[in-house]
Design a protein around this motif. Structure first.
Motif, PDB file in Angstrom:
ATOM      1  N   ASP A  39       0.841  -1.194   0.000  1.00  0.00           N
ATOM      2  CA  ASP A  39       0.000   0.000   0.000  1.00  0.00           C
ATOM      3  C   ASP A  39       0.881   1.251   0.000  1.00  0.00           C
ATOM      4  O   ASP A  39       2.093   1.194   0.170  1.00  0.00           O
ATOM      5  CB  ASP A  39      -0.956  -0.004   1.193  1.00  0.00           C
ATOM      6  N   ARG A  40       0.236   2.394  -0.196  1.00  0.00           N
ATOM      7  CA  ARG A  40       0.975   3.650  -0.284  1.00  0.00           C
ATOM      8  C   ARG A  40       1.633   4.034   1.042  1.00  0.00           C
ATOM      9  O   ARG A  40       2.669   4.703   1.057  1.00  0.00           O
ATOM     10  CB  ARG A  40       0.029   4.771  -0.734  1.00  0.00           C
ATOM     11  N   ARG A  41       1.038   3.594   2.129  1.00  0.00           N
ATOM     12  CA  ARG A  41       1.642   3.909   3.423  1.00  0.00           C
ATOM     13  C   ARG A  41       3.035   3.302   3.522  1.00  0.00           C
ATOM     14  O   ARG A  41       3.937   3.914   4.107  1.00  0.00           O
ATOM     15  CB  ARG A  41       0.757   3.393   4.563  1.00  0.00           C
ATOM     16  N   PHE A  42       3.234   2.119   2.947  1.00  0.00           N
ATOM     17  CA  PHE A  42       4.554   1.491   2.973  1.00  0.00           C
ATOM     18  C   PHE A  42       5.587   2.404   2.329  1.00  0.00           C
ATOM     19  O   PHE A  42       6.679   2.621   2.882  1.00  0.00           O
ATOM     20  CB  PHE A  42       4.516   0.150   2.244  1.00  0.00           C
ATOM     21  N   TRP A  43       5.274   2.941   1.164  1.00  0.00           N
ATOM     22  CA  TRP A  43       6.231   3.798   0.453  1.00  0.00           C
ATOM     23  C   TRP A  43       6.499   5.077   1.238  1.00  0.00           C
ATOM     24  O   TRP A  43       7.655   5.531   1.324  1.00  0.00           O
ATOM     25  CB  TRP A  43       5.709   4.117  -0.947  1.00  0.00           C
ATOM     26  N   GLN A  44       5.460   5.627   1.825  1.00  0.00           N
ATOM     27  CA  GLN A  44       5.640   6.849   2.610  1.00  0.00           C
ATOM     28  C   GLN A  44       6.513   6.604   3.835  1.00  0.00           C
ATOM     29  O   GLN A  44       7.415   7.396   4.140  1.00  0.00           O
ATOM     30  CB  GLN A  44       4.279   7.405   3.023  1.00  0.00           C
ATOM     31  N   ARG A  45       6.272   5.495   4.530  1.00  0.00           N
ATOM     32  CA  ARG A  45       7.070   5.183   5.717  1.00  0.00           C
ATOM     33  C   ARG A  45       8.503   4.829   5.351  1.00  0.00           C
ATOM     34  O   ARG A  45       9.445   5.199   6.060  1.00  0.00           O
ATOM     35  CB  ARG A  45       6.412   4.025   6.481  1.00  0.00           C
ATOM     36  N   ALA A  46       8.675   4.130   4.221  1.00  0.00           N
ATOM     37  CA  ALA A  46      10.030   3.822   3.762  1.00  0.00           C
ATOM     38  C   ALA A  46      10.795   5.112   3.463  1.00  0.00           C
ATOM     39  O   ALA A  46      12.000   5.213   3.721  1.00  0.00           O
ATOM     40  CB  ALA A  46       9.978   2.936   2.521  1.00  0.00           C
ATOM     41  N   LEU A 115      10.564  10.848  -5.153  1.00  0.00           N
ATOM     42  CA  LEU A 115      11.002   9.460  -5.035  1.00  0.00           C
ATOM     43  C   LEU A 115      11.546   9.156  -3.644  1.00  0.00           C
ATOM     44  O   LEU A 115      11.252   8.103  -3.064  1.00  0.00           O
ATOM     45  CB  LEU A 115      12.066   9.155  -6.091  1.00  0.00           C
ATOM     46  N   THR A 116      12.340  10.044  -3.096  1.00  0.00           N
ATOM     47  CA  THR A 116      12.917   9.788  -1.765  1.00  0.00           C
ATOM     48  C   THR A 116      11.875   9.908  -0.665  1.00  0.00           C
ATOM     49  O   THR A 116      11.992   9.271   0.377  1.00  0.00           O
ATOM     50  CB  THR A 116      14.077  10.762  -1.469  1.00  0.00           C
ATOM     51  N   GLY A 117      10.839  10.721  -0.896  1.00  0.00           N
ATOM     52  CA  GLY A 117       9.808  10.905   0.120  1.00  0.00           C
ATOM     53  C   GLY A 117       8.713   9.865   0.080  1.00  0.00           C
ATOM     54  O   GLY A 117       7.896   9.777   1.002  1.00  0.00           O
ATOM     55  N   ALA A 120       6.132   9.161  -4.832  1.00  0.00           N
ATOM     56  CA  ALA A 120       6.188   8.619  -6.189  1.00  0.00           C
ATOM     57  C   ALA A 120       6.898   7.273  -6.176  1.00  0.00           C
ATOM     58  O   ALA A 120       7.897   7.086  -5.473  1.00  0.00           O
ATOM     59  CB  ALA A 120       6.911   9.576  -7.135  1.00  0.00           C
ATOM     60  N   VAL A 121       6.357   6.325  -6.936  1.00  0.00           N
ATOM     61  CA  VAL A 121       6.955   5.000  -7.106  1.00  0.00           C
ATOM     62  C   VAL A 121       7.532   4.930  -8.518  1.00  0.00           C
ATOM     63  O   VAL A 121       6.912   5.423  -9.473  1.00  0.00           O
ATOM     64  CB  VAL A 121       5.902   3.891  -6.909  1.00  0.00           C
ATOM     65  N   ALA A 122       8.703   4.331  -8.671  1.00  0.00           N
ATOM     66  CA  ALA A 122       9.379   4.268  -9.965  1.00  0.00           C
ATOM     67  C   ALA A 122       9.344   2.866 -10.545  1.00  0.00           C
ATOM     68  O   ALA A 122       9.287   1.868  -9.824  1.00  0.00           O
ATOM     69  CB  ALA A 122      10.820   4.737  -9.831  1.00  0.00           C
ATOM     70  N   ALA A 123       9.390   2.800 -11.875  1.00  0.00           N
ATOM     71  CA  ALA A 123       9.474   1.530 -12.594  1.00  0.00           C
ATOM     72  C   ALA A 123      10.388   1.717 -13.791  1.00  0.00           C
ATOM     73  O   ALA A 123      10.592   2.844 -14.262  1.00  0.00           O
ATOM     74  CB  ALA A 123       8.087   1.069 -13.045  1.00  0.00           C
ATOM     75  N   LEU A 166       6.323   7.326 -11.898  1.00  0.00           N
ATOM     76  CA  LEU A 166       7.379   7.737 -12.813  1.00  0.00           C
ATOM     77  C   LEU A 166       7.983   6.490 -13.439  1.00  0.00           C
ATOM     78  O   LEU A 166       8.513   5.631 -12.725  1.00  0.00           O
ATOM     79  CB  LEU A 166       8.462   8.535 -12.080  1.00  0.00           C
ATOM     80  N   ILE A 167       7.888   6.374 -14.756  1.00  0.00           N
ATOM     81  CA  ILE A 167       8.405   5.204 -15.460  1.00  0.00           C
ATOM     82  C   ILE A 167       9.580   5.616 -16.325  1.00  0.00           C
ATOM     83  O   ILE A 167       9.442   6.500 -17.190  1.00  0.00           O
ATOM     84  CB  ILE A 167       7.318   4.542 -16.344  1.00  0.00           C
ATOM     85  N   VAL A 168      10.743   5.028 -16.074  1.00  0.00           N
ATOM     86  CA  VAL A 168      11.893   5.219 -16.955  1.00  0.00           C
ATOM     87  C   VAL A 168      11.671   4.286 -18.139  1.00  0.00           C
ATOM     88  O   VAL A 168      11.824   3.072 -18.025  1.00  0.00           O
ATOM     89  CB  VAL A 168      13.212   4.898 -16.235  1.00  0.00           C
ATOM     90  N   LEU A 169      11.286   4.863 -19.269  1.00  0.00           N
ATOM     91  CA  LEU A 169      10.830   4.088 -20.413  1.00  0.00           C
ATOM     92  C   LEU A 169      11.877   4.050 -21.513  1.00  0.00           C
ATOM     93  O   LEU A 169      12.337   5.097 -21.987  1.00  0.00           O
ATOM     94  CB  LEU A 169       9.533   4.708 -20.958  1.00  0.00           C
TER      95      LEU A 169
END
Length: 373
Positions: A39-46, A115-117, A120-123, A166-169
């Motif tokens: 979930d998004r909380r995981f990314w925020q806490r990370a 990304l650090t905060g 945003a999740v990257a792929a 954000l996708i590095v395409l």
């Protein structure tokens, strides 16, 4: 054997990461397996803990004094709990280096704090339905029209694909030039013309997001070009050593966890001589794998890790993971052959490590070239 790759700062960081995983990730993990992603909380806490800022300058929200060694700490602590959160490594170990190395100052200001905060999740959009990871056969096309690129094509087996902002395409900007006509564009996940397809139903890695993506007349600003046009192939290959070491470290940590878990369970059962022999053999291999990973890690930190040595580490440690987990499952018997058992889950989660990031066969080709064959 005593390890020398970590210091006191790593130990303090490890304690913080371990608490986070045990207290926040482990309780939520079953729900992630049902949903197919964290979930998004995981990314925020990370992000709050600093995990997403590993190796990033403090100016952009990075973790002070950190390097890839800190990412290995996170990997080891995740595997200690038999979890599969590979999307995290995709962001920190695979995608982030492209932003750090090739983004302009303006682009870094725009993307890195997100990304650090954890907002945003990257792929990385590389593999395609008809080409796999064969860059020369890539068909996703980007045509320059004024101050935009118009993108058409599709990608598959994209980790973090369903959640990515954000996708590095990787796209072909000069199809006639083959691999020398590839460029990297950063695509916003909310863009018109960007479509997320089905999330793939995998054998293992149930909590890890893997999806199909497609692009129909997607307009990407030229300002979102990473580095120079038609230099994407060299950019993609420049990070392969770290990507493959990341996979090797994850597999090595999984083998360590499997061995320790099985040994602890059998200790109270008075195991026979055969079990002792099997675990002794596993222990010898696990120690050898750890020495290989740690040596490669030191070389990466010194900027000296060669593609051949990275391939060797990935080949050995992913194959090691398969052998050790399989042997441990065999020793524990039928009770381990379920997804409810840690070993059963590890068996399914670990199989793909010999395929993604370059299969074992590709690693052998690279090592063979290194031998002059």
């Amino acid at each position: 054997m005593r390890r020398t790759v970590f210091g006191e700062l790593h130990d303090a960081f490890r304690a913080k990461v371990r608490d986070f995983i045990r207290n926040e990730v482990v309780p939520a993990y079953p729900e992630w397996e049902v949903r197919g992603r964290p979930d998004r909380r995981f990314w925020q806490r990370a992000g709050e803990i600093g995990i997403l800022g590993i190796g990033v300058p403090e100016t952009y929200g990075g973790l002070p004094g950190s390097s890839f060694t800190h990412s290995v700490v996170v990997t080891e602590e995740i595997q200690r709990e038999f979890l599969a959160v590979g999307g995290l490594r995709v962001q920190t170990d695979i995608c982030m280096p492209y932003f750090l190395e090739y983004a302009t100052v303006e682009q870094k200001r725009r993307w890195l704090p997100r990304l650090t905060g954890g907002s945003a999740v990257a792929a990385l959009g590389l593999s395609e339905p008809g080409a796999g990871s064969d860059l020369k056969a890539m068909s996703t096309r980007a045509v320059r029209e004024g101050d935009h690129y118009v993108v058409n094509g599709a990608k598959t087996f994209i980790s973090n694909g369903a959640a990515a902002n954000l996708i590095v395409l990787a796209v072909k900007t000069d199809p006639a030039a083959g691999r020398n006509g590839i460029s990297l564009l950063v695509v916003d996940g909310d863009s018109d013309g960007f479509h997320r397809g089905r999330s793939l139903d995998k054998l293992g890695l149930k909590a890890q997001d893997l999806a199909e993506l497609s692009f129909t007349d997607l307009r990407v600003p030229v300002d979102n070009l990473l580095g120079e046009e038609n230099h994407g192939f060299e950019y993609l290959t420049s990070n392969l050593a770290q990507e493959r070491l990341s996979i090797a470290a994850n597999s090595q940590a999984a083998a360590v966890a499997a061995l320790e878990h099985t040994t602890a369970l059998l200790r109270g059962r008075r195991p026979g001589q055969h079990a002792k022999f099997e675990l002794a053999a596993c222990a010898a291999e696990v120690h050898a794998g750890q020495a290989l990973v740690d040596r490669a890690l030191l070389e990466l930190e010194a900027g000296e890790l060669s593609p051949v040595d990275a391939a060797m580490a990935k080949l050995y440690c992913t194959e090691l993971q398969g052998r050790v987990v399989d042997r441990c499952l065999q020793l524990l018997g039928p009770s381990a052959y379920t997804r409810q058992c840690r070993l059963g889950r590890a068996y399914l989660d670990g199989r793909v490590s010999r395929i993604y990031g370059g299969s074992s066969e590709i690693m052998k080709v690279i090592v063979g070239h290194g031998l002059g064959l």
